[in-house]
Design an enzyme around this catalytic site. Structure first.
Site, PDB file in Angstrom:
ATOM      1  N   ASP A 190       0.831  -1.206   0.000  1.00 43.35           N
ATOM      2  CA  ASP A 190       0.000   0.000   0.000  1.00 43.35           C
ATOM      3  C   ASP A 190       0.870   1.263   0.000  1.00 43.35           C
ATOM      4  OD1 ASP A 190      -2.037   1.791   0.335  1.00 43.35           O
ATOM      5  OD2 ASP A 190      -2.909   0.809   2.090  1.00 43.35           O
ATOM      6  N   ASP A 227     -10.434   4.169  -1.578  1.00 49.00           N
ATOM      7  CA  ASP A 227     -11.132   3.190  -0.736  1.00 49.00           C
ATOM      8  C   ASP A 227     -12.630   3.200  -0.994  1.00 49.00           C
ATOM      9  OD1 ASP A 227      -8.641   2.976   0.254  1.00 49.00           O
ATOM     10  OD2 ASP A 227      -9.212   3.190   2.351  1.00 49.00           O
TER      11      ASP A 227
HETATM   12  C1  GAL Z   1      -5.665   2.263   2.670  1.00 46.61           C
HETATM   13  C2  GAL Z   1      -6.106   1.088   1.812  1.00 46.61           C
HETATM   14  C3  GAL Z   1      -7.123   0.295   2.595  1.00 46.61           C
HETATM   15  C4  GAL Z   1      -6.479  -0.191   3.876  1.00 46.61           C
HETATM   16  C5  GAL Z   1      -5.897   0.991   4.665  1.00 46.61           C
HETATM   17  C6  GAL Z   1      -5.085   0.527   5.855  1.00 46.61           C
HETATM   18  O1  GAL Z   1      -4.720   3.007   1.977  1.00 46.61           O
HETATM   19  O2  GAL Z   1      -6.645   1.565   0.616  1.00 46.61           O
HETATM   20  O3  GAL Z   1      -7.592  -0.796   1.817  1.00 46.61           O
HETATM   21  O4  GAL Z   1      -5.479  -1.124   3.574  1.00 46.61           O
HETATM   22  O5  GAL Z   1      -5.057   1.766   3.870  1.00 46.61           O
HETATM   23  O6  GAL Z   1      -4.526   1.580   6.560  1.00 46.61           O
END
Ligand code: GAL
Length: 510
Positions: A252, A316
């Site tokens: 990520d 998200d």
């Molecule tokens: C976001 C991601 C989510 C989750 C989250 C965790 O950037 O898109 O799916 O993983 O971080 O902090």
């Protein structure tokens, strides 16, 4: 009976009649029968010489006896558990027949193992903790998730990965003191926090159930929730994840903007993913790589080149739950990049009990009607999206399970051609989604994003079809009959009716 009494009796019976009618229309997927039914993808990718683990997804009353024809000699199928284990065979394609029998009947199904360079030949399926547990995730909750997937039948229709998201490592600051501690040990190895005392024991637990384990990191110094990231420790972390026994990594972007000083050139966007893709390929196990960088730099155009197997195409979904149809239409625009081993990821299936994305609160029922939940699953299946449920597995209700566990719907998602449906707009609120299937059949979604029910027509030329077809409602497992030139059906508000059309006389594997 007095008039009042008669009226209340009448009202009560009308109420219960409408409840049972609602129940009948609400739960679309028929209950699986006691005889065995072999599910799961028809094709499976692995890399030669690596450890092999595949639990043959099978419905039906246990005990079931499993067998296989033409299984490569390096693999073994346990006749009682239906787990195929061993070492992935030499490079090549192995056409196998899987068989299952119990006291109610027997069945068989073709299964091709392709040992080569490409993993995830069909969209990965599983569960991810994020929208259920956020920063409350623990080893215990992950083990319980694996238990639930076996007990509630999800594993029997193909859900396979049990994936940990953010917050399993240490942070410098956190509201939970058990998640605060040294980010790395004296040798630079990333440390799990006190809620995860033994990562190897955790993946062993998951593997003993025939399932696979996923983990999460960021190429930046910290993850999105402020935990330890992999920056400047990439090789060490890739090896660590492999040594711990993980089969999947979600990587990520998060704080990587600090590293590239906010300069998002294609080169900068690709760099951390190419690096991790190369590192994972060097490990002695198969690890599926999910790129999470929200669609920057048209990631769908290069995600596979840098070693990714799937990539989020947008931000998200947690913030867009009321926009499922728009999210799907946007994601389907990247359809040409969908193919075996490379999948557009519009984010997780969030139905049942999910946490509130804005407050990261405890799980509560999702805001969807039953039709919207079926629509969610239909759209994700038509788009060949990775199918990750992200809700609370300890609070599964009958509807959620019914939406998640329809093998004929999943078969559309898992089709070996790997095509994402094309969209044909009919009106501002209605559209068709048309997906070619490997057996020559066609899956069609009649989609209504409007506020009112609609009658939708799928005309054969629009669907690329000609001549008489046998059409099946895949949610209800019911043939609708023969149709010469088109199909017109009533589609509920915010609903999708999902059908599959075959040439008449074509042998169908159902
Ligand atoms: C976001 C991601 C989510 C989750 C989250 C965790 O950037 O898109 O799916 O993983 O971080 O902090």
């Amino acid at each position: 009976m007095s008039f009042m009494l008669r009226m209340s009796w009448l009202l009560a019976s009308l109420f219960f009649a409408s409840l049972s009618a609602q129940n009948q229309t609400t739960l679309l997927t028929p209950k699986p029968g006691p005889a065995p039914r072999l599910n799961g993808p028809l094709v499976y990718g692995c890399r030669p010489g690596h450890p092999f683990l595949y639990r043959v997804p099978t419905q039906g009353q246990r005990p079931i006896q499993f067998s296989a024809d033409k299984l490569p000699a390096t693999l073994h199928l346990d006749p009682h558990t239906g787990f195929i284990t061993g070492t992935a065979p030499d490079r090549g394609s192995y056409q196998i027949t899987l068989m299952a029998k119990n006291r109610y009947g027997k069945t068989k199904r073709p299964f091709k193992i392709v040992s080569g360079d490409t993993l995830a030949l069909t969209p990965p399926m599983g569960w991810n903790h994020w929208y259920a547990h956020y920063d409350r995730i623990t080893d215990k909750l992950i083990r319980e998730a694996a238990d639930s997937m076996i007990q509630n039948g999800m594993a029997d229709v193909g859900y396979q990965f049990v994936n940990i998201d953010d917050c399993w490592m240490n942070a410098e600051k956190n509201r939970d003191p058990l998640r605060v501690g040294p980010l790395r040990d004296a040798d630079g190895r990333m440390m799990s926090n006190q809620h995860f005392p033994d990562m190897k024991a955790l993946t062993d637990y998951i593997h003993h159930k025939g399932l696979k384990a996923g983990i999460y990191s960021s190429p930046g110094p910290t993850t999105c929730a402020g935990f330890c990231g992999s920056y400047e420790h990439e090789a060490q972390d890739a090896k660590q994840f492999a040594d711990w026994g993980f089969d999947f990594l979600k990587y990520d972007w998060c704080s990587y903007d600090q590293v590239v000083k906010q300069v998002r050139t294609i080169e900068n966007l690709q760099k951390p993913y190419r690096q991790m893709g190369d590192l994972l390929r060097q490990q002695e196990r198969d690890i599926v790589l999910n790129l999470c960088q929200y669609g920057m730099g048209n990631v769908w155009e290069w995600g596979a080149q840098v070693g990714g197997h799937s990539w989020r195409t947008a931000g998200d979904l947690g913030y867009e739950l009321n926009r499922i149809f728009q999210v799907a239409l946007k994601n389907a625009k990247h359809r040409v990049w969908s193919k075996p081993g490379s999948w557009n990821d519009p984010d997780y299936i969030q139905i049942g009990y999910i946490g509130n994305a804005r407050t990261a609160g405890e799980p509560e029922p999702c805001p969807f009607t039953a039709e919207e939940q079926y629509a969610f699953m239909s759209l994700w299946s038509l788009m060949a999206s990775p199918l990750f449920y992200s809700g609370d597995l300890n609070r599964m209700d009958a509807l959620t399970l019914n939406v998640l566990c329809n093998p004929e719907v999943i078969e559309i998602n898992q089709d070996p051609l790997g095509v994402c449906a094309r969209v044909d707009s009919l009106s501002p609120e209605t559209f068709l989604m048309v997906k070619e299937m490997a057996d020559g059949s066609t899956a069609i979604g009649l989609c209504n994003s409007g506020e009112q029910p609609a009658r939708i027509t799928a005309a054969w030329p629009q669907c690329g079809l000609r001549g008489k077809k046998i059409v099946r409602d895949v949610w209800r497992h019911r043939d609708l009959g023969l149709f010469d030139a088109s199909l017109t059906l009533a589609v509920p508000r915010h609903g999708v009716v999902l059908v599959r059309a075959w040439d008449v006389g074509k042998k169908r594997i159902l």
